[in-house]
Design an enzyme around this catalytic site. Structure first.
Site, PDB file in Angstrom:
ATOM      1  CB  CYS A 191      -0.894   0.019   1.231  1.00  0.00           C
ATOM      2  SG  CYS A 191      -1.713  -1.538   1.594  1.00  0.00           S
ATOM      3  CD1 TRP A 243      -1.752  -5.316  -3.942  1.00  0.00           C
ATOM      4  CD2 TRP A 243      -1.051  -6.306  -2.075  1.00  0.00           C
ATOM      5  NE1 TRP A 243      -1.304  -6.570  -4.278  1.00  0.00           N
ATOM      6  CE2 TRP A 243      -0.867  -7.199  -3.146  1.00  0.00           C
ATOM      7  CE3 TRP A 243      -0.677  -6.716  -0.787  1.00  0.00           C
ATOM      8  CZ2 TRP A 243      -0.332  -8.476  -2.977  1.00  0.00           C
ATOM      9  CZ3 TRP A 243      -0.142  -7.981  -0.616  1.00  0.00           C
ATOM     10  CH2 TRP A 243       0.023  -8.850  -1.714  1.00  0.00           C
ATOM     11  CG  ASN A 282       1.159   1.606   3.778  1.00  0.00           C
ATOM     12  OD1 ASN A 282       0.014   1.773   3.395  1.00  0.00           O
ATOM     13  ND2 ASN A 282       2.201   2.164   3.193  1.00  0.00           N
ATOM     14  N   GLY A 283       0.676  -1.974   6.413  1.00  0.00           N
ATOM     15  CA  GLY A 283       1.155  -2.990   7.346  1.00  0.00           C
ATOM     16  C   GLY A 283       0.034  -3.862   7.863  1.00  0.00           C
ATOM     17  CD  GLU A 307      14.047 -12.409 -12.767  1.00  0.00           C
ATOM     18  OE1 GLU A 307      13.595 -11.278 -13.037  1.00  0.00           O
ATOM     19  OE2 GLU A 307      13.825 -12.973 -11.674  1.00  0.00           O
ATOM     20  CG  HIS A 351      15.127 -36.831 -12.641  1.00  0.00           C
ATOM     21  ND1 HIS A 351      15.280 -38.181 -12.421  1.00  0.00           N
ATOM     22  CD2 HIS A 351      16.348 -36.369 -13.015  1.00  0.00           C
ATOM     23  CE1 HIS A 351      16.538 -38.525 -12.645  1.00  0.00           C
ATOM     24  NE2 HIS A 351      17.205 -37.442 -13.009  1.00  0.00           N
TER      25      HIS A 351
END
Length: 608
Positions: free
Chosen positions: A2, A74, A98-99, A481, A504
């Site tokens: 956020c 978010w 936030n958090g 990546e 595999h």
């Protein structure tokens, strides 16, 4: 995660905060809102969705205010909705946060029993009601100090009160918060780009600190009210560096910035004539290097992939054993560290919660901490014994590109420095390694010239439902990546795998509908990779090959062939990454995806 933005001063705060919200979009969000004084009381505007929807609500009204706070959310607690959007209100108290409040359920039950009414599913509303509970008859900052004593978790928040219209109180614990100092005006944000167009003079709040902002100044204290003196930092980034500069997306701009960002990571840090790296750039002394018995490298996401590449480099060039850990797992496995251990954290933002937690555990166990980071003054940088800044400039696209390649180059320089100091690399060997890295920006430019060809490949593959990426040795993390980039921005399922392990398990997936991207630079494992290509080809897979030699056998087996210019085994990882970034980008655009703000993702993950 956020984003928080706040302003208090002599201008209209509303457009300044709205501009700041737009500059924080890269962090990822699902709703947005703003709170401001309308002349008589605090007014809140918020909604689910993009900032443009919030703008449409605000643009229909002529509103001015000299103080405001805004937020992009978010979701962590509660689904995206108008009710769960910030700012949250409790009578005359308005707050953005936030958090995560870890004990919010316990607090919510207590507050509900005391008559507070909850209208959202968030942990944030608990914090807002808690401050309101203590706010009767005392200054806002004192109510906040009482409230934080009841709270467990990691958080940053900004709060305003109807009773004190000329004040914003901001608090930081384990979640980033930075103040901007203007001319009789002050800014507050989760990240510097939110207000960088207005001021470059900043103060980074430390853990357990509070800022009380007025139009005529800022007072910083700890949670007990004791004044704290903080250094003012001047940000070197030019605001234009965070703009698109004519590119369609930030991500594409940042892909094309890699020749410069890599050059900036190298600049002033090597001595070609001596075949040496300036070890003081890492903060390490020769004695400190000699005492190292083991290295841990810890990171998350893309930075974790650069860490694996770093392991190959450091072990081969300095013969120091290296372990690589995902940060979120590191502190839960009782790692064995001591005062002869060098702990390297890699984090673009310097605010990644899991990486910070791993750093603190390593420090508690006695290790020395070196952070490779892009953001000057970030929490990771401040808490480390040594810091190496990559100087990549702001990375706005959520899917990391230039930060990754700069991290790989930083680790390459570190490996050379360690190897030289431990007499594992002679002067001629060092000179060759440094000459190779000085040529790298030009080779990246050459790789970028293949963009048109990669776009044509993307047009043939963008409807695929799955991708498999294969690499051997130091190229294996590059495969990881490449797969991560594709899944992040195109939402196609993609998997990176060691090419030697294909038989595999993943070989069962290969058919005529599966694109298989294989990394085949020349080197000691080239013939083995060629055998893996034969296995894919015999099962009808769509083989996309990235190679450094125009070998006829490779072209014969490949459905699509990308030929890059060769460097050395270590730096070929960077050159192979460029086509993978472009391939992911073009596929995502062709699928109509939001490349810069992919769903469910955040740029800076500041919660565990």
């Amino acid at each position: 995660m956020c984003g928080i933005i706040g302003y208090i001063g002599n201008r209209n705060a509303i457009p300044i905060v709205m501009e700041g919200l737009k500059r924080l979009e890269y962090r990822g969000y699902d709703s947005a809102g703003i709170a401001f004084f309308n002349g008589s009381e605090l007014e809140v505007k918020r909604c689910k969705g993009k900032i443009q929807q919030l703008e449409s609500i605000i643009d229909n009204q002529k509103m001015t205010s000299t103080s405001a706070i805004g937020h992009t959310r978010w979701a962590t607690h509660g689904k995206p909705s108008d009710e769960n959007a910030h700012p949250h209100r409790s009578d005359g108290i308005v707050l953005v946060h936030n958090g995560i409040i870890e004990n919010y359920v316990e607090l919510k039950h207590k507050l509900a029993a005391e008559g507070f009414l909850f209208t959202s599913d968030t942990d944030t509303e608990v914090l807002c009601h808690l401050i309101n509970k203590y706010a009767d008859g005392i200054p806002l900052e004192d109510a906040v100090r009482r409230a934080v004593r009841d709270v467990r978790g990691a958080y940053a928040f900004a709060v305003m009160s109807n009773k004190e219209p000329g004040k914003i109180v901001a608090v930081r614990k384990e979640s980033p918060l930075v103040l901007g100092l203007g001319n009789n005006e002050y800014f507050l944000a989760s990240d510097v780009p939110a207000f960088l167009s207005h001021t470059r003079e900043v103060i980074f709040l430390e853990n357990n600190e509070m800022a009380v902002m007025h139009a005529d100044g800022v007072i910083i204290t700890d949670f007990d009210g004791t004044p704290v003196t903080q250094n003012v930092v001047t940000i070197s980034w030019n605001p234009s560096m965070a703009e698109k500069g004519g590119y369609r997306h930030f991500m594409l701009k940042e892909i094309y910035e890699q020749p410069r960002s890599v050059a900036d990571t190298i600049r002033g840090r090597v001595f070609p004539e001596k075949g040496e790296v300036a070890i003081e750039e890492f903060g390490l002394s020769s004695d400190a290097i000699t005492s190292i018995e083991k290295i841990f490298i810890v990171a998350c996401g893309t930075s974790y992939h650069s860490a694996i590449i770093g392991k190959y480099m450091i072990e081969e060039l300095s013969r120091i054993p290296v372990e690589v850990d995902i940060a979120s797992e590191f502190r839960y496995r009782k790692p064995i560290l001591g005062n002869k251990t060098l702990f390297i954290s890699i984090t673009q933002s310097g605010e990644t919660a899991d990486t910070l937690a791993a750093m603190r555990e390593a420090k508690r166990l006695g290790a020395s901490i070196l952070t490779i980071c892009n953001v000057i003054g970030s929490t990771a940088a401040r808490e480390s014994d040594y810091v190496f800044y990559t100087h990549s400039g702001p990375e706005i696209g959520v899917a990391s590109t230039k930060a990754f390649t700069a991290q790989v180059v930083a680790l390459y320089l570190l490996a050379i420095a360690l190897g030289k100091n431990r007499a594992c690399i002679d002067e001629a060997g060092g000179a060759k390694l440094i000459d190779d890295v000085l040529r790298l920006p030009g080779l990246i430019e050459a790789a970028l010239e293949m963009d048109g060809e990669i776009f044509r490949i993307a047009k043939e593959l963008f409807k695929a439902k799955d991708f498999l990426y294969l690499g051997r040795g130091i190229q294996y993390p590059v495969a990881l990546e490449g797969a991560l980039k594709l899944k992040e921005i195109s939402y196609i399922h993609a998997e990176g795998y060691p090419a030697g392990e294909m038989k595999h398990g993943p070989i069962a997936l290969i058919d005529e509908d599966l694109p298989v991207v294989i990394l085949a630079p020349s080197g000691p494992l080239f013939e083995k990779v060629l055998a893996n290509m034969e296995e894919v080809n015999s099962r009808g897979g769509i083989l996309v090959t990235i190679a450094t030699k125009n070998v006829e056998a490779v072209k014969r087996l490949s459905s699509h062939f990308i030929n890059i210019i060769e460097s050395n085994d270590y730096l070929d990882t960077v050159l192979c990454t460029i086509p993978l970034q472009l391939l992911a980008y073009h596929i995502a655009v062709l699928r109509g995806c939001d490349v810069d703000q992919p769903r469910n993702l955040a740029k800076s993950v500041t919660v565990e």
